[in-house]
Design a protein around this motif. Structure first.
Motif, mmCIF file in Angstrom:
data_model
loop_
_atom_site.group_PDB
_atom_site.id
_atom_site.type_symbol
_atom_site.label_atom_id
_atom_site.label_comp_id
_atom_site.label_asym_id
_atom_site.label_seq_id
_atom_site.Cartn_x
_atom_site.Cartn_y
_atom_site.Cartn_z
ATOM 1 N N GLU A 41 1.043 -0.748 -0.260
ATOM 2 C CA GLU A 41 0.738 -0.347 -0.010
ATOM 3 C C GLU A 41 0.764 1.350 0.318
ATOM 4 O O GLU A 41 0.659 1.974 -0.562
ATOM 5 C CB GLU A 41 -0.528 0.033 0.736
ATOM 6 C CG GLU A 41 -1.721 0.942 0.846
ATOM 7 C CD GLU A 41 -2.793 1.575 2.616
ATOM 8 O OE1 GLU A 41 -2.038 0.860 3.652
ATOM 9 O OE2 GLU A 41 -4.371 1.206 2.304
ATOM 10 N N GLU A 44 2.226 2.060 -3.670
ATOM 11 C CA GLU A 44 1.266 2.059 -4.266
ATOM 12 C C GLU A 44 1.389 3.949 -4.331
ATOM 13 O O GLU A 44 0.930 4.763 -5.543
ATOM 14 C CB GLU A 44 0.282 0.981 -4.074
ATOM 15 C CG GLU A 44 0.363 -0.056 -4.260
ATOM 16 C CD GLU A 44 0.504 0.068 -5.855
ATOM 17 O OE1 GLU A 44 0.011 0.674 -7.283
ATOM 18 O OE2 GLU A 44 1.001 -1.685 -6.445
ATOM 19 N N LEU A 99 -5.949 7.717 2.824
ATOM 20 C CA LEU A 99 -6.369 8.550 1.015
ATOM 21 C C LEU A 99 -6.207 9.877 1.079
ATOM 22 O O LEU A 99 -5.700 11.212 0.819
ATOM 23 C CB LEU A 99 -6.931 8.392 0.640
ATOM 24 C CG LEU A 99 -7.559 6.490 0.041
ATOM 25 C CD1 LEU A 99 -8.676 6.240 -0.940
ATOM 26 C CD2 LEU A 99 -6.341 6.438 -1.137
ATOM 27 N N ARG A 122 -11.041 4.678 -4.864
ATOM 28 C CA ARG A 122 -10.347 3.698 -4.796
ATOM 29 C C ARG A 122 -11.344 3.460 -5.781
ATOM 30 O O ARG A 122 -12.679 3.359 -5.808
ATOM 31 C CB ARG A 122 -10.045 2.835 -3.925
ATOM 32 C CG ARG A 122 -9.942 2.954 -3.117
ATOM 33 C CD ARG A 122 -8.921 1.960 -1.768
ATOM 34 N NE ARG A 122 -8.583 2.264 -0.275
ATOM 35 C CZ ARG A 122 -6.692 2.224 -0.492
ATOM 36 N NH1 ARG A 122 -6.531 1.403 -1.336
ATOM 37 N NH2 ARG A 122 -6.439 2.526 0.237
ATOM 38 N N ASP A 161 -7.705 -3.545 -9.318
ATOM 39 C CA ASP A 161 -7.705 -2.634 -9.037
ATOM 40 C C ASP A 161 -7.128 -1.238 -9.458
ATOM 41 O O ASP A 161 -6.184 -1.498 -8.748
ATOM 42 C CB ASP A 161 -7.713 -2.869 -7.379
ATOM 43 C CG ASP A 161 -9.630 -3.839 -7.087
ATOM 44 O OD1 ASP A 161 -10.225 -3.825 -8.180
ATOM 45 O OD2 ASP A 161 -9.025 -4.742 -6.221
ATOM 46 N N LEU A 163 -6.116 3.242 -8.133
ATOM 47 C CA LEU A 163 -6.253 4.307 -7.385
ATOM 48 C C LEU A 163 -6.687 5.666 -8.081
ATOM 49 O O LEU A 163 -5.600 5.725 -9.367
ATOM 50 C CB LEU A 163 -5.160 4.634 -6.663
ATOM 51 C CG LEU A 163 -4.847 3.759 -5.469
ATOM 52 C CD1 LEU A 163 -3.798 3.969 -4.615
ATOM 53 C CD2 LEU A 163 -5.923 4.206 -4.364
ATOM 54 N N ILE A 181 -3.105 -0.588 -9.321
ATOM 55 C CA ILE A 181 -2.898 -1.363 -7.897
ATOM 56 C C ILE A 181 -2.227 -2.252 -8.235
ATOM 57 O O ILE A 181 -2.390 -3.575 -8.657
ATOM 58 C CB ILE A 181 -3.276 -1.746 -7.019
ATOM 59 C CG1 ILE A 181 -4.048 -0.074 -6.594
ATOM 60 C CG2 ILE A 181 -2.952 -2.056 -5.742
ATOM 61 C CD1 ILE A 181 -4.908 -0.631 -5.359
#
Length: 469
Positions: A41, A44, A99, A122, A161, A163, A181
């Motif tokens: 995470e 990313e 975020l 997301r 998926d 961002l 991601i």
């Protein structure tokens, strides 16, 4: 519940080792999975931050009319991009704190490029029907390893998926882009599962080997202690192995030596007392001859015979342990046949092979069989002998034609000086030592004697002796 638990020390050790291995593996994999998710995470977020910084720097230096050309040039199937008057990310409030903090970081870093707002959300992967088949080029048999791996990664990114970010410039335009991601690879896969299984199997195999090696001396100790219970003159335990086993072996050897000395003292005492009784008995018998026809002469002579019989029986009981014979291989069929020839009341018939060889002390085994036959003839008039082989043992069955023994006294008669016949007549009741001596000899030879009432009548004695290899 206890019946499902291990019943031996090696099983418990293996259970603890395997349970500990599984627990540590599960805990380790859980920690690795959590750390990898957290690190992925952060990575990313870093990629999105770097891409937003690059795009803002480029787009801020280009007039608004030319930005659409850059959008067309920078967009691809994995990294979509657009310019619009409204943001693609509709929510002005981020879905989570991470975020929201990243939005603040972007606004602070991109202010110098004219960025006044940033929104991040997301998005789930949406792959149109038919796109999966066309994501990669057809398989090329000539493609190298790196080319195939790059193709696989591109396919994974196109289906993962992402961002979504919307950043607003000071002229009111929103730059929208999506950063895919990187899909996390499972901890267990076709490549890693055999490795995990191989390591676990190796650890379990080594644990079993180490446990068996560690507990082998204790199994030998258990067998030796059982052997001492059957034969106090068994050889002492070897003092080798771990320090704990050496201490236990020394303690057992010391106990065996003390027990052997204790038994030997009692045997010598019983034999000495019985032997010393013969001198006064002989003296009494000589003086008894002087009474001639006195009325009490017959009664005293009868009592003397009983006392001498008891003394001989005690000497026999003590001396069978004192005499130390060297074990040797014995033709058991010939031994039984030779003893049976001395009795007219004994029948010995067998239809099986005569190759019955056992290992033991010849005189002691002869005495054991003789005592059993004497007992059958004395209490059952006749004895029927049968010799067979069962489960690697030589089995001699002696059945008499007597009244048998009450079931509750079948084991009691093996105790010294215990007689089922309650009279004081030694001709019919004996001295109660024959079966005791016979069972002790059988157990010292690795066998045993059992008694049972035969359904056809009479008592059935069964002598089991291990057959020689």
């Amino acid at each position: 519940m206890n019946r499902y638990l291990p019943q031996s020390l090696p099983s418990w050790i293996l259970l603890v080792l395997i349970a500990g291995l599984l627990t540590s593996q599960v805990a380790t994999l859980s920690i690795v999975a959590r750390d990898r998710a957290e690190n992925t995470e952060i990575l990313e977020f870093f990629r999105l931050n770097e891409r937003a910084h690059t795009l803002a720097k480029v787009f801020s230096a280009v007039p608004g009319a030319q930005r659409k050309q850059l959008v067309t040039a920078f967009s691809n199937s994995a990294n979509t991009m657009s310019l619009s008057a409204e943001p693609v990310v509709k929510s002005a409030i981020a879905a989570d704190d991470s975020l929201a903090e990243l939005e603040d970081v972007l606004v602070a870093q991109l202010q110098e490029f004219g960025v006044t707002d940033a929104r991040i959300g997301r998005v789930l992967a949406q792959v149109p029907t038919g796109q999966l088949a066309n994501t990669n080029a057809p398989d090329d048999p000539d493609a190298g390893l790196i080319e195939r791996q790059l193709s696989d990664i591109a396919e994974d990114l196109s289906q993962s998926d992402g961002l979504a970010a919307s950043i607003r410039f000071n002229d009111g335009q929103w730059l929208n882009f999506v950063t895919p991601i990187t899909p996390p690879h499972p901890i267990f896969s076709g490549q890693s599962l055999p490795l995990f299984g191989g390591v676990a199997a190796a650890v379990i195999g080594m644990s079993i080997w180490a446990t068996r090696r560690l507990t082998a001396p204790y199994r030998a100790l258990e067998r030796a202690v059982k052997r001492i219970g059957e034969d106090v003159k068994a050889p002492p335990l070897p003092v080798i192995g771990s320090s704990e086993y050496k201490s236990a072996a020394r303690a057992v050897n010391t106990m065996q030596a003390q027990l052997r000395a204790y038994v030997a003292d009692r045997e010598q005492l019983a034999a000495a007392l019985a032997h010393d009784l013969r001198t006064p008995l002989t003296r009494i018998r000589l003086r008894l001859e002087l009474l001639r026809n006195a009325p009490v002469r017959q009664q005293i002579a009868h009592d003397l015979n009983d006392i001498e019989g008891i003394a001989r029986s005690v000497i026999d009981f003590a001396s069978y342990e004192i005499v130390d014979e060297t074990p040797e291989k014995i033709d058991f069929w010939s031994l039984v046949d030779a003893i049976a020839d001395n009795y007219s009341q004994v029948s010995f018939e067998t239809s099986v092979s005569r190759a019955f060889v056992c290992s033991g002390r010849p005189m002691a085994l002869r005495r054991c069989v003789t005592n059993l036959i004497d007992n059958a003839v004395t209490y059952g008039s006749k004895a029927h002998l049968d010799l067979a082989q069962r489960d690697g043992d030589i089995v001699l069955t002696i059945r008499d034609e007597g009244p048998g023994i009450p079931a509750e006294k079948l084991d009691e008669v093996f105790q010294p000086f215990r007689r089922v016949e309650t009279s004081r007549n030694r001709q019919t009741g004996g001295f109660g030592l024959g079966l005791t001596i016979a069972r002790n000899i059988a157990r010292r030879s690795g066998g045993d004697i059992t008694l049972a009432n035969d359904p056809a009548g009479g008592l059935r004695a069964e002598l089991r002796i291990p057959r020689a290899a």
